[in-house]
Design a protein around this motif. Structure first.
Motif, mmCIF file in Angstrom:
data_model
loop_
_atom_site.group_PDB
_atom_site.id
_atom_site.type_symbol
_atom_site.label_atom_id
_atom_site.label_comp_id
_atom_site.label_asym_id
_atom_site.label_seq_id
_atom_site.Cartn_x
_atom_site.Cartn_y
_atom_site.Cartn_z
ATOM 1 N N ASN A 145 -25.310 107.866 -20.041
ATOM 2 C CA ASN A 145 -24.270 107.323 -19.171
ATOM 3 C C ASN A 145 -24.898 106.765 -17.898
ATOM 4 O OD1 ASN A 145 -22.159 108.205 -16.720
ATOM 5 N ND2 ASN A 145 -21.257 107.127 -18.447
ATOM 6 N N ASP A 187 -21.190 103.219 -22.937
ATOM 7 C CA ASP A 187 -22.024 103.710 -21.836
ATOM 8 C C ASP A 187 -22.436 105.166 -22.047
ATOM 9 O OD1 ASP A 187 -23.366 103.603 -19.385
ATOM 10 O OD2 ASP A 187 -21.607 104.314 -18.282
ATOM 11 N N TYR A 212 -16.520 104.574 -22.272
ATOM 12 C CA TYR A 212 -17.240 105.852 -22.207
ATOM 13 C C TYR A 212 -16.347 106.906 -22.837
ATOM 14 C CZ TYR A 212 -19.461 110.058 -20.418
ATOM 15 O OH TYR A 212 -20.050 111.296 -20.328
ATOM 16 N N SER A 265 -21.763 107.373 -24.692
ATOM 17 C CA SER A 265 -20.789 108.334 -25.226
ATOM 18 C C SER A 265 -21.463 109.338 -26.159
ATOM 19 C CB SER A 265 -19.686 107.602 -25.983
ATOM 20 O OG SER A 265 -18.992 106.705 -25.140
ATOM 21 N N ARG A 317 -22.070 101.889 -10.783
ATOM 22 C CA ARG A 317 -20.935 102.705 -11.217
ATOM 23 C C ARG A 317 -19.626 102.064 -10.754
ATOM 24 N NH1 ARG A 317 -22.445 107.109 -13.915
ATOM 25 N NH2 ARG A 317 -24.666 107.605 -13.865
#
Length: 232
Positions: free
Chosen positions: A61, A35, A8, A37, A170
């Motif tokens: 994200n 993810d 990321y 970016s 996450r």
């Protein structure tokens, strides 16, 4: 070797990591999952594609767990029967440590964690956080995992479908993997790697409070489950 690198907002360190891995293992297949970016990382992602990486992209994200699952599903479909080594591409994992984990998986056929000893110059929050989660994890499961927060992990091919069913999108996902492994009797092996932090761990996207809550919530829930306590 199949490498999975969730990213990321990656910087040039991703190119350095990919180049080092390519030099060390010319036949390695590297899968990068971006993810969500922003435009600032577009050049870096094009550069690693030019180096031969497969780059999968999330439009927004969604979290490290979601990125890992996207990569694992892709690898299970494109490289069936192959083990996967997951690493954080921020320069904190040495190539020799990645190869050590890969060899351990190949020999054992089991999940392998690259665990740090937290010696030398380690940011206080990292040293304290690992100590707390290590103690809570052992109290909840009875498993003496040295480093519950490591991002360097190796998984045999037979675990990939199972890994995609473990809940979490996450940072809590990697803790959930360990908790579900302990509960399901999936063996967890460990091999010592170097403890390296660059710039006081400034490249990490782990948010101190919000992400800590995500990690500790499943751990505490597991600890309070009667069946888990009876096994510990």
């Amino acid at each position: 070797m199949i490498m999975l690198l969730p990213v990321y907002e990656p910087g040039h360190g991703l190119v350095t990591t990919v180049t080092s891995l390519r030099d060390a293992v010319p036949g390695a297949h590297l899968v990068v999952v971006d993810d969500g970016s922003g435009p600032a990382s577009a050049r870096v992602l094009r550069d690693v594609e030019d180096l031969g990486c497969t780059v999968l992209r999330h439009d927004a994200n969604r979290g490290k767990g979601a990125a890992l699952k996207t990569g694992l599903r892709h690898i299970a479909a494109e490289y069936p029967g192959r083990a996967v080594i997951c690493a954080d591409p921020d320069g904190q994992h040495r190539v020799e440590d990645i190869l050590r984990v890969a060899e351990h998986v190949a020999v054992s056929g089991r999940m392998v964690l690259g665990v740090r000893r937290f010696e030398g110059r380690v940011p206080l929050r990292s040293r304290f956080g690992n100590a707390v989660t290590r103690l809570l994890f052992r109290a909840a499961t009875g498993c003496p995992v040295v480093d519950t927060q490591t991002g360097l992990r190796g998984y045999p091919a037979g675990l990939l479908d199972w890994l995609c069913r473990v809940p979490g999108e996450r940072f809590e996902y990697e803790m959930n993997v360990l908790l579900h492994a302990a509960r399901s009797g999936v063996p967890i092996e460990q091999t010592v790697i170097a403890t390296t932090y660059l710039g006081d761990n400034g490249s990490s996207h782990f948010g101190s409070l919000k992400d800590s809550v995500r990690v500790y919530r499943p751990l505490l829930r597991h600890a309070l489950t009667p069946s888990a306590r009876s096994r510990a």
